[in-house]
Design a protein around this motif. Sequence first.
Motif, PDB file in Angstrom:
ATOM      1  N   ILE A   1     -11.703  -9.630  -1.055  1.00  0.00           N
ATOM      2  CA  ILE A   1     -10.451 -10.090  -0.205  1.00  0.00           C
ATOM      3  C   ILE A   1      -9.225  -9.032  -0.360  1.00  0.00           C
ATOM      4  CG2 ILE A   1      -8.929 -12.032   0.225  1.00  0.00           C
ATOM      5  CD1 ILE A   1     -11.069 -13.880  -1.423  1.00  0.00           C
ATOM      6  N   GLY A   2      -8.914  -8.648   0.825  1.00  0.00           N
ATOM      7  CA  GLY A   2      -7.751  -7.725   1.020  1.00  0.00           C
ATOM      8  C   GLY A   2      -6.261  -8.559   1.061  1.00  0.00           C
ATOM      9  N   ILE A   3      -5.546  -8.456   0.356  1.00  0.00           N
ATOM     10  CA  ILE A   3      -4.039  -9.005   0.600  1.00  0.00           C
ATOM     11  C   ILE A   3      -3.306  -7.963   0.833  1.00  0.00           C
ATOM     12  CG2 ILE A   3      -2.442 -10.928  -0.175  1.00  0.00           C
ATOM     13  CD1 ILE A   3      -4.751 -12.168  -1.932  1.00  0.00           C
ATOM     14  N   THR A   4      -2.299  -8.348   1.994  1.00  0.00           N
ATOM     15  CA  THR A   4      -1.163  -7.259   2.031  1.00  0.00           C
ATOM     16  C   THR A   4       0.199  -8.232   2.578  1.00  0.00           C
ATOM     17  OG1 THR A   4      -0.575  -5.324   3.156  1.00  0.00           O
ATOM     18  CG2 THR A   4      -1.852  -6.734   4.785  1.00  0.00           C
ATOM     19  N   GLY A   5       1.115  -7.378   2.655  1.00  0.00           N
ATOM     20  CA  GLY A   5       2.566  -7.897   2.997  1.00  0.00           C
ATOM     21  C   GLY A   5       3.668  -7.111   2.773  1.00  0.00           C
ATOM     22  N   VAL A   6       4.804  -7.362   3.276  1.00  0.00           N
ATOM     23  CA  VAL A   6       5.823  -6.450   3.007  1.00  0.00           C
ATOM     24  C   VAL A   6       6.288  -6.807   1.465  1.00  0.00           C
ATOM     25  CG1 VAL A   6       6.413  -5.912   5.474  1.00  0.00           C
ATOM     26  CG2 VAL A   6       7.515  -8.088   4.091  1.00  0.00           C
TER      27      VAL A   6
ATOM     28  N   THR B   1      -2.353  -4.686  -1.654  1.00  0.00           N
ATOM     29  CA  THR B   1      -1.931  -3.355  -1.328  1.00  0.00           C
ATOM     30  C   THR B   1      -0.434  -3.239  -1.638  1.00  0.00           C
ATOM     31  OG1 THR B   1      -1.118  -4.059   0.677  1.00  0.00           O
ATOM     32  CG2 THR B   1      -3.458  -3.748   0.686  1.00  0.00           C
ATOM     33  N   VAL B   2       0.043  -2.007  -1.595  1.00  0.00           N
ATOM     34  CA  VAL B   2       1.333  -1.895  -1.790  1.00  0.00           C
ATOM     35  C   VAL B   2       2.265  -2.341  -0.736  1.00  0.00           C
ATOM     36  CG1 VAL B   2       3.230   0.035  -1.805  1.00  0.00           C
ATOM     37  CG2 VAL B   2       0.972   0.410  -2.845  1.00  0.00           C
ATOM     38  N   GLY B   3       1.902  -2.513   0.728  1.00  0.00           N
ATOM     39  CA  GLY B   3       2.499  -3.224   1.608  1.00  0.00           C
ATOM     40  C   GLY B   3       3.570  -2.162   2.089  1.00  0.00           C
ATOM     41  N   VAL B   4       3.191  -0.882   2.261  1.00  0.00           N
ATOM     42  CA  VAL B   4       4.246  -0.003   2.987  1.00  0.00           C
ATOM     43  C   VAL B   4       3.680   0.605   4.389  1.00  0.00           C
ATOM     44  CG1 VAL B   4       5.207   0.465   0.672  1.00  0.00           C
ATOM     45  CG2 VAL B   4       3.565   2.046   1.622  1.00  0.00           C
ATOM     46  N   GLY B   5       2.933  -0.169   4.829  1.00  0.00           N
ATOM     47  CA  GLY B   5       2.748   0.418   6.089  1.00  0.00           C
ATOM     48  C   GLY B   5       1.214   0.805   6.440  1.00  0.00           C
ATOM     49  N   GLN B   6       0.857   1.834   5.671  1.00  0.00           N
ATOM     50  CA  GLN B   6      -0.463   2.564   6.130  1.00  0.00           C
ATOM     51  C   GLN B   6      -1.702   2.071   5.153  1.00  0.00           C
ATOM     52  OE1 GLN B   6       0.901   6.573   5.834  1.00  0.00           O
ATOM     53  NE2 GLN B   6       0.266   6.883   7.886  1.00  0.00           N
ATOM     54  N   SER B   7      -1.164   1.503   4.143  1.00  0.00           N
ATOM     55  CA  SER B   7      -2.314   0.882   2.994  1.00  0.00           C
ATOM     56  C   SER B   7      -3.307  -0.097   3.446  1.00  0.00           C
ATOM     57  CB  SER B   7      -1.533   0.685   1.818  1.00  0.00           C
ATOM     58  OG  SER B   7      -0.778  -0.594   2.002  1.00  0.00           O
ATOM     59  N   GLU B   8      -3.017  -0.691   4.529  1.00  0.00           N
ATOM     60  CA  GLU B   8      -3.535  -1.685   5.324  1.00  0.00           C
ATOM     61  C   GLU B   8      -5.041  -1.264   5.728  1.00  0.00           C
ATOM     62  OE1 GLU B   8       0.417  -3.136   5.198  1.00  0.00           O
ATOM     63  OE2 GLU B   8      -0.443  -1.195   6.042  1.00  0.00           O
TER      64      GLU B   8
ATOM     65  N   LEU C   1      -6.525 -10.747   4.546  1.00  0.00           N
ATOM     66  CA  LEU C   1      -5.302 -11.668   4.614  1.00  0.00           C
ATOM     67  C   LEU C   1      -3.827 -11.016   4.594  1.00  0.00           C
ATOM     68  CD1 LEU C   1      -4.779 -14.761   4.296  1.00  0.00           C
ATOM     69  CD2 LEU C   1      -4.451 -14.557   2.018  1.00  0.00           C
ATOM     70  N   LEU C   2      -3.137 -11.373   5.727  1.00  0.00           N
ATOM     71  CA  LEU C   2      -1.777 -10.889   5.980  1.00  0.00           C
ATOM     72  C   LEU C   2      -0.769 -12.003   5.321  1.00  0.00           C
ATOM     73  CD1 LEU C   2       0.401  -9.055   7.104  1.00  0.00           C
ATOM     74  CD2 LEU C   2       0.065  -9.783   9.378  1.00  0.00           C
ATOM     75  N   LEU C   3       0.002 -11.748   4.557  1.00  0.00           N
ATOM     76  CA  LEU C   3       1.170 -12.627   4.107  1.00  0.00           C
ATOM     77  C   LEU C   3       2.306 -12.243   4.811  1.00  0.00           C
ATOM     78  CD1 LEU C   3       0.910 -13.075  -0.048  1.00  0.00           C
ATOM     79  CD2 LEU C   3       0.241 -14.743   1.776  1.00  0.00           C
ATOM     80  N   LYS C   4       2.926 -13.341   5.319  1.00  0.00           N
ATOM     81  CA  LYS C   4       4.352 -13.360   5.976  1.00  0.00           C
ATOM     82  C   LYS C   4       5.186 -14.297   5.518  1.00  0.00           C
ATOM     83  CE  LYS C   4       4.618 -11.081   9.320  1.00  0.00           C
ATOM     84  NZ  LYS C   4       5.333  -9.793   9.484  1.00  0.00           N
ATOM     85  N   ILE C   5       6.547 -14.192   5.531  1.00  0.00           N
ATOM     86  CA  ILE C   5       7.429 -15.335   5.261  1.00  0.00           C
ATOM     87  C   ILE C   5       8.448 -15.313   6.554  1.00  0.00           C
ATOM     88  CG2 ILE C   5       7.825 -14.778   2.848  1.00  0.00           C
ATOM     89  CD1 ILE C   5      10.018 -12.957   3.524  1.00  0.00           C
ATOM     90  N   SER C   6       8.737 -16.577   6.718  1.00  0.00           N
ATOM     91  CA  SER C   6       9.670 -16.949   8.039  1.00  0.00           C
ATOM     92  C   SER C   6      11.082 -16.605   7.604  1.00  0.00           C
ATOM     93  CB  SER C   6       9.507 -18.469   8.323  1.00  0.00           C
ATOM     94  OG  SER C   6       9.992 -19.214   7.304  1.00  0.00           O
TER      95      SER C   6
ATOM     96  N   ARG D   1       0.421  -4.548  16.827  1.00  0.00           N
ATOM     97  CA  ARG D   1      -1.172  -4.491  17.377  1.00  0.00           C
ATOM     98  C   ARG D   1      -1.841  -4.257  15.988  1.00  0.00           C
ATOM     99  NH1 ARG D   1      -2.377  -5.626  22.308  1.00  0.00           N
ATOM    100  NH2 ARG D   1      -4.448  -4.941  21.968  1.00  0.00           N
ATOM    101  N   GLY D   2      -1.610  -3.051  15.164  1.00  0.00           N
ATOM    102  CA  GLY D   2      -2.389  -2.644  14.123  1.00  0.00           C
ATOM    103  C   GLY D   2      -2.635  -3.606  13.216  1.00  0.00           C
ATOM    104  N   ILE D   3      -1.647  -4.148  12.711  1.00  0.00           N
ATOM    105  CA  ILE D   3      -1.847  -4.996  11.518  1.00  0.00           C
ATOM    106  C   ILE D   3      -2.427  -6.262  12.051  1.00  0.00           C
ATOM    107  CG2 ILE D   3       0.469  -5.576  11.255  1.00  0.00           C
ATOM    108  CD1 ILE D   3      -1.825  -5.409   8.485  1.00  0.00           C
ATOM    109  N   MET D   4      -2.244  -6.778  13.163  1.00  0.00           N
ATOM    110  CA  MET D   4      -2.233  -8.149  13.659  1.00  0.00           C
ATOM    111  C   MET D   4      -3.812  -7.843  14.051  1.00  0.00           C
ATOM    112  SD  MET D   4      -0.051 -10.501  13.577  1.00  0.00           S
ATOM    113  CE  MET D   4      -0.257 -11.852  14.793  1.00  0.00           C
ATOM    114  N   GLU D   5      -4.458  -6.890  14.552  1.00  0.00           N
ATOM    115  CA  GLU D   5      -5.826  -6.730  15.091  1.00  0.00           C
ATOM    116  C   GLU D   5      -6.568  -6.981  13.818  1.00  0.00           C
ATOM    117  OE1 GLU D   5      -5.692  -4.818  19.444  1.00  0.00           O
ATOM    118  OE2 GLU D   5      -5.572  -3.464  17.518  1.00  0.00           O
ATOM    119  N   MET D   6      -6.040  -6.512  12.871  1.00  0.00           N
ATOM    120  CA  MET D   6      -6.919  -6.165  11.376  1.00  0.00           C
ATOM    121  C   MET D   6      -6.949  -7.373  10.508  1.00  0.00           C
ATOM    122  SD  MET D   6      -6.267  -2.351   9.815  1.00  0.00           S
ATOM    123  CE  MET D   6      -4.731  -2.573   9.706  1.00  0.00           C
ATOM    124  N   ALA D   7      -6.050  -8.246  10.750  1.00  0.00           N
ATOM    125  CA  ALA D   7      -6.072  -9.397   9.901  1.00  0.00           C
ATOM    126  C   ALA D   7      -7.045 -10.862  10.363  1.00  0.00           C
ATOM    127  CB  ALA D   7      -4.380 -10.195  10.037  1.00  0.00           C
ATOM    128  N   ASP D   8      -7.666 -10.844   9.360  1.00  0.00           N
ATOM    129  CA  ASP D   8      -8.521 -12.335   9.862  1.00  0.00           C
ATOM    130  C   ASP D   8      -8.050 -13.555   9.462  1.00  0.00           C
ATOM    131  OD1 ASP D   8     -11.047 -10.536  10.016  1.00  0.00           O
ATOM    132  OD2 ASP D   8     -10.665 -10.205   7.900  1.00  0.00           O
TER     133      ASP D   8
END
Length: 364
Positions: free
Chosen positions: A91-96, A188-195, A206-211, A222-229
């Motif tokens: 499982i990959g987990i990323t986010g800013v 991931t580091v969450g700096v843009g390209q690591s995804e 898995l893409l983590l976000k905050i509101s 598009r890039g990150i959203m297309e990769m996220a499950d």
Amino acid sequence: MDQEKPKSSALSEKSGVEQPEIVSKIAAGHIVALRNKNVAAADLISGILSGNITALSRAITLVESTNPEHLAKANEVINGCLPHANQSIRIGITGVPGVGKSTFIEAFGKHLTGIGKKVAVLAVDPSSTISHGSILGDKTRMEELVKDQNAFIRPSPSGETLGGVARKTRETITLCEAFGFDTIVIETVGVGQSETAVHSMVDFFLLLKISGAGDELQGIKRGIMEMADAIVINKADGDNIKKARLAKTEFNRALHLFPAKKSGWTPKVSTCSAITKDGIDEVWEMISEFLELTKSNHYFGEKRREQNQYWMLETIDERLKNHFYNDKNTIALLEQNKKAVQNNEISPFAAAQILLENYFKFNH
């Protein structure tokens, strides 16, 4: 008027009082001797397969080493562990930065160990481009998970690799699987390209976000959203619950704009709080649904095979690059051309052509 005496610091030592030794010199000597001991590859392999955590840690250090002398031994360990690998969920987990990745992973990891899973967390820590150092503080952040007997946390410096994925993370996965970990989490580091790199080595992304972090459209890339499950909106607690639910609706709408995934899976959006643990179990249920679908339609195995091929080609690229920069006939000429390029005496492209022609001349 009497002059006031200077206040002494609470941290100052009284003269004549010596502080006791914090670390035993004998114990420290044993640790240094153990680290310097050259352990055979066969011993590392048998140690990993028998569940020796020290052997696993030493093997990971070996495969992360940039010393060319360690390469053959590292490959021997990897090849010895390979027949016992590939039995886990990756499982990959990323986010800013600031989204709460470490807190989420700890809550998620504790949930998994609570239902009988063995979890390995491979946390990639960003390296400074100036000092080249890393804090490696993920174990400090995950103080509860690090004490769990069914969990293993390994922070690694990102180094100079793409977007911060440690150079040998892919091999480390193999070692952890051979050890017996059935769930591998890669942060991931969450700096843009690591995804991109993490996506190529995991089953579920898995893409983590905050509101409330600004314009919601900033998250609809598009890039990150297309990769996220799946998209999980973290920190959905207290006064933030309403905002999190609104963000969930926005992301659900955005996901419908993207083409269907090859896996046949429709990405989902959920909310959770790593602090209160609300929604953590739903994340695992979502991942379980994904695994059931992709294994039944054979996408799971197909993706793993594609990833193996991808990492073979990546390894070739890396080895060729390292061989070029360490070639004795290239090193001196490289420095000359660097200066010439800086002084505008030659174009960067012409200099590169000269260096490559020289390299191939001696390595054909």
